[in-house]
Design a protein around this motif. Sequence first.
Motif, PDB file in Angstrom:
ATOM      1  N   SER A 122       0.757  -1.212  -0.008  1.00  0.00           N
ATOM      2  CA  SER A 122       0.063   0.000  -0.127  1.00  0.00           C
ATOM      3  C   SER A 122       0.713   1.476   0.119  1.00  0.00           C
ATOM      4  O   SER A 122       2.221   1.080   0.348  1.00  0.00           O
ATOM      5  CB  SER A 122      -0.963   0.164   1.267  1.00  0.00           C
ATOM      6  OG  SER A 122      -0.033   0.156   2.561  1.00  0.00           O
ATOM      7  N   ASP A 123       0.189   2.456  -0.198  1.00  0.00           N
ATOM      8  CA  ASP A 123       0.959   3.693  -0.180  1.00  0.00           C
ATOM      9  C   ASP A 123       1.744   3.964   1.062  1.00  0.00           C
ATOM     10  O   ASP A 123       2.663   4.456   1.283  1.00  0.00           O
ATOM     11  CB  ASP A 123       0.050   4.902  -0.582  1.00  0.00           C
ATOM     12  CG  ASP A 123      -0.320   4.585  -2.293  1.00  0.00           C
ATOM     13  OD1 ASP A 123       0.422   4.064  -2.837  1.00  0.00           O
ATOM     14  OD2 ASP A 123      -1.308   5.294  -2.337  1.00  0.00           O
ATOM     15  N   GLU A 124       0.882   3.664   2.161  1.00  0.00           N
ATOM     16  CA  GLU A 124       1.510   3.851   3.562  1.00  0.00           C
ATOM     17  C   GLU A 124       2.637   2.923   3.836  1.00  0.00           C
ATOM     18  O   GLU A 124       3.553   3.452   4.351  1.00  0.00           O
ATOM     19  CB  GLU A 124       0.301   3.726   4.701  1.00  0.00           C
ATOM     20  CG  GLU A 124       0.567   3.910   6.002  1.00  0.00           C
ATOM     21  CD  GLU A 124      -0.449   3.674   6.807  1.00  0.00           C
ATOM     22  OE1 GLU A 124      -0.210   3.745   8.186  1.00  0.00           O
ATOM     23  OE2 GLU A 124      -1.613   3.405   6.590  1.00  0.00           O
ATOM     24  N   GLN A 125       2.400   1.574   3.362  1.00  0.00           N
ATOM     25  CA  GLN A 125       3.754   0.689   3.567  1.00  0.00           C
ATOM     26  C   GLN A 125       4.648   1.092   2.906  1.00  0.00           C
ATOM     27  O   GLN A 125       5.963   1.001   3.153  1.00  0.00           O
ATOM     28  CB  GLN A 125       3.064  -0.810   3.186  1.00  0.00           C
ATOM     29  CG  GLN A 125       2.080  -1.330   4.407  1.00  0.00           C
ATOM     30  CD  GLN A 125       1.814  -2.603   3.694  1.00  0.00           C
ATOM     31  OE1 GLN A 125       1.413  -2.913   2.375  1.00  0.00           O
ATOM     32  NE2 GLN A 125       1.929  -3.735   4.386  1.00  0.00           N
ATOM     33  N   LYS A 127       5.451   4.327   1.823  1.00  0.00           N
ATOM     34  CA  LYS A 127       6.181   5.446   2.397  1.00  0.00           C
ATOM     35  C   LYS A 127       7.109   4.855   3.699  1.00  0.00           C
ATOM     36  O   LYS A 127       8.112   5.325   3.793  1.00  0.00           O
ATOM     37  CB  LYS A 127       5.370   6.185   2.916  1.00  0.00           C
ATOM     38  CG  LYS A 127       5.888   7.425   3.499  1.00  0.00           C
ATOM     39  CD  LYS A 127       4.660   8.380   4.062  1.00  0.00           C
ATOM     40  CE  LYS A 127       5.225   9.680   4.626  1.00  0.00           C
ATOM     41  NZ  LYS A 127       6.190   9.530   5.912  1.00  0.00           N
ATOM     42  N   ALA A 128       6.775   3.951   4.499  1.00  0.00           N
ATOM     43  CA  ALA A 128       7.495   3.492   5.651  1.00  0.00           C
ATOM     44  C   ALA A 128       8.591   2.668   5.259  1.00  0.00           C
ATOM     45  O   ALA A 128       9.806   2.904   5.747  1.00  0.00           O
ATOM     46  CB  ALA A 128       6.507   2.354   6.559  1.00  0.00           C
ATOM     47  N   ASP A 131      11.286   5.155   4.192  1.00  0.00           N
ATOM     48  CA  ASP A 131      11.943   5.619   5.450  1.00  0.00           C
ATOM     49  C   ASP A 131      12.881   4.753   5.855  1.00  0.00           C
ATOM     50  O   ASP A 131      13.871   5.176   6.652  1.00  0.00           O
ATOM     51  CB  ASP A 131      10.895   6.088   6.456  1.00  0.00           C
ATOM     52  CG  ASP A 131      10.153   7.131   6.086  1.00  0.00           C
ATOM     53  OD1 ASP A 131      10.445   8.024   5.170  1.00  0.00           O
ATOM     54  OD2 ASP A 131       8.891   7.318   6.715  1.00  0.00           O
TER      55      ASP A 131
END
Length: 224
Positions: A122-125, A127-128, A131
């Motif tokens: 997912s987009d959230e994953q 992004k993480a 990082d």
Amino acid sequence: DKVTASLHDLLHSGASESEISMNIDAFKERYADYGRDRRSAIDFHLKNVERLLLPTTTTTVVMRAMGGGGTGGVDGSTSGASASASASASNGTSKMPSSASTKHPSEPKALFQLLVNYLKVSDEQAKALKDSRLVARELDTAQTKALEMLQELKHCLTEYGEDLEEGFSQIRNILKPTQAAQFLIWVASNPACMHMLNELWSKGEQEQEQLQQLLQQNSGDQSS
């Protein structure tokens, strides 16, 4: 003692100095700190350490992919590796795209994009994961430092062995072979001597630690 039994037998059999010298050479190669067997054992263990410090295939892929996470965003296109992953997903299969489906799959950015699409991140994953590239960079630096330290250890051990061999060679040039053999037998037959040497060694280490603590304390007092 079994280790010095042959030397003991030679001394009592009236063997020549040259014969005793040859036996001492064989003794040195088998038992001395700088002998062949000890050097071989050190080399064997250092090679194993070096092999264990190298990253596994999984670690290599993860670190390389995380390195590509910061070179650009996760795009929504389905070209190259993304198209292969999307097509597989739509057909209900979960096959990893082949290397032919992307131009440079081993490049960090391409590898990161390929894994993102293959794992349906997912987009959230994503992004993480991006990082996490800093962690991957730190791990890479730590590994490089560890390998450099290992090379330094190899150099120090080689130098230590050569210094020991040179020092003992000088002593052997002063003593006759029979005298050197008598010394080796005496050390092996006197556990109290080894205990005394160990005590002196421990005492020396304690004194060095106390001196180091005193120097650190004085340095701290001066800075304050």
